[in-house]
Design a protein around this motif. Structure first.
Motif, PDB file in Angstrom:
ATOM      1  N   GLY A  21      25.872  28.404  43.993  1.00 51.49           N
ATOM      2  CA  GLY A  21      25.744  29.314  43.103  1.00 51.49           C
ATOM      3  C   GLY A  21      26.063  28.660  41.478  1.00 51.49           C
ATOM      4  N   ARG A  22      25.481  29.287  40.574  1.00 54.81           N
ATOM      5  CA  ARG A  22      25.823  28.773  39.143  1.00 54.81           C
ATOM      6  C   ARG A  22      26.968  29.746  38.741  1.00 54.81           C
ATOM      7  NH1 ARG A  22      20.116  28.117  39.001  1.00 54.81           N
ATOM      8  NH2 ARG A  22      19.888  25.931  38.787  1.00 54.81           N
ATOM      9  N   ARG A  23      27.986  29.320  37.972  1.00 47.32           N
ATOM     10  CA  ARG A  23      28.940  30.164  37.284  1.00 47.32           C
ATOM     11  C   ARG A  23      28.570  30.827  35.986  1.00 47.32           C
ATOM     12  NH1 ARG A  23      34.569  28.831  38.198  1.00 47.32           N
ATOM     13  NH2 ARG A  23      34.649  27.689  40.142  1.00 47.32           N
ATOM     14  N   ALA A  24      28.699  32.068  35.832  1.00 48.51           N
ATOM     15  CA  ALA A  24      28.209  32.655  34.639  1.00 48.51           C
ATOM     16  C   ALA A  24      29.587  32.630  33.822  1.00 48.51           C
ATOM     17  CB  ALA A  24      27.623  34.068  34.910  1.00 48.51           C
ATOM     18  N   PRO A  37      34.249  39.577  33.633  1.00 45.24           N
ATOM     19  CA  PRO A  37      34.561  40.161  34.927  1.00 45.24           C
ATOM     20  C   PRO A  37      33.550  40.217  35.740  1.00 45.24           C
ATOM     21  CG  PRO A  37      35.501  41.661  33.133  1.00 45.24           C
ATOM     22  CD  PRO A  37      34.550  40.709  32.520  1.00 45.24           C
ATOM     23  N   LEU A  38      32.372  40.403  35.610  1.00 48.89           N
ATOM     24  CA  LEU A  38      31.289  40.315  36.473  1.00 48.89           C
ATOM     25  C   LEU A  38      31.312  38.747  37.095  1.00 48.89           C
ATOM     26  CD1 LEU A  38      28.725  41.305  37.596  1.00 48.89           C
ATOM     27  CD2 LEU A  38      27.351  40.609  35.930  1.00 48.89           C
ATOM     28  N   ALA A  39      31.229  37.690  36.185  1.00 45.80           N
ATOM     29  CA  ALA A  39      31.263  36.251  36.604  1.00 45.80           C
ATOM     30  C   ALA A  39      32.445  36.050  37.779  1.00 45.80           C
ATOM     31  CB  ALA A  39      31.219  35.537  35.324  1.00 45.80           C
ATOM     32  N   ALA A  40      33.682  36.696  37.042  1.00 48.27           N
ATOM     33  CA  ALA A  40      34.903  36.100  37.841  1.00 48.27           C
ATOM     34  C   ALA A  40      34.784  36.946  39.192  1.00 48.27           C
ATOM     35  CB  ALA A  40      36.259  37.082  37.171  1.00 48.27           C
ATOM     36  N   ALA A  41      34.020  38.129  39.327  1.00 53.02           N
ATOM     37  CA  ALA A  41      33.961  38.974  40.765  1.00 53.02           C
ATOM     38  C   ALA A  41      32.717  37.849  41.598  1.00 53.02           C
ATOM     39  CB  ALA A  41      33.312  39.946  40.612  1.00 53.02           C
ATOM     40  N   ALA A  42      31.895  37.507  41.053  1.00 51.62           N
ATOM     41  CA  ALA A  42      30.720  36.596  41.661  1.00 51.62           C
ATOM     42  C   ALA A  42      31.369  35.297  42.165  1.00 51.62           C
ATOM     43  CB  ALA A  42      29.378  36.551  40.673  1.00 51.62           C
ATOM     44  N   ASP A  43      32.139  34.700  41.304  1.00 54.34           N
ATOM     45  CA  ASP A  43      32.825  33.401  41.781  1.00 54.34           C
ATOM     46  C   ASP A  43      33.816  33.739  42.942  1.00 54.34           C
ATOM     47  OD1 ASP A  43      31.259  32.277  39.702  1.00 54.34           O
ATOM     48  OD2 ASP A  43      33.058  31.765  38.614  1.00 54.34           O
TER      49      ASP A  43
END
Length: 166
Positions: free
Chosen positions: A3-6, A15-21
């Motif tokens: 996956g790519r980091r946002a 917060p969305l990117a941190a949760a996905a990561d």
């Protein structure tokens, strides 16, 4: 895994990117645990998956194993033979249909599986006791929806792989 980091241009994650990561990292950590268990049992990851499926079901036919593991009958037969030879599975006659065989995890392997995975379940339970009921509902909802999303994406990828234009 891929996956790519946002990430914001400033380097600070939303917060969305941190949760996905964090979700992706959790999946990677789960893979790492399974790799370690496979090493201890001296099996490959596919064979470990079969052991997990049979352990969860208690008893399975080779056809049910093939379907659950998404393997061909030939690959399933080879894997079951390896696992029986290694002492991880036992093959018996199906008590409901004497013409077919069923497999079960041997008591010795079941004990090793419990010894390796049991403490993870206990530690996870201790971790979850730190959350409120509402937070646990949120986590449960996320995990259930995330699991369904992952299964749907796996199906999408399998369908894409069947497309000769990919």
């Amino acid at each position: 895994m891929f996956g790519r980091r946002a990430v914001r241009p400033s380097g600070e994650q939303t917060p969305l990117a941190a949760a996905a990561d964090a979700a992706a990292a959790f999946g990677s950590a789960t893979d790492e645990v399974d790799e370690a268990v496979a090493e201890v049992l001296a099996v490959n990851r596919t064979d470990l998956r079969i052991l997990g499926l049979v352990d969860a079901a208690g008893t399975m036919t080779a056809g049910a194993v093939a379907e659950a593991a998404r393997l061909s009958p030939a690959a399933t037969t080879a894997a079951i033979q390896r696992l029986v030879a290694a002492g991880h599975l036992r093959r018996d006659t199906d008590p409901d249909d004497r013409r077919r065989a069923v497999v079960t995890v041997t008591p010795e392997t079941a004990e090793v599986i419990d010894r390796l995975y049991g403490p993870i379940g206990e530690a996870g339970h201790r971790l979850l006791t730190r959350y409120t009921t509402e937070e646990l509902r949120l986590v449960t909802g996320f995990l259930e929806r995330g699991r369904a999303m992952q299964i749907a994406q796996a199906a999408r990828i399998r369908n894409t792989a069947r497309d000769p234009g990919v």
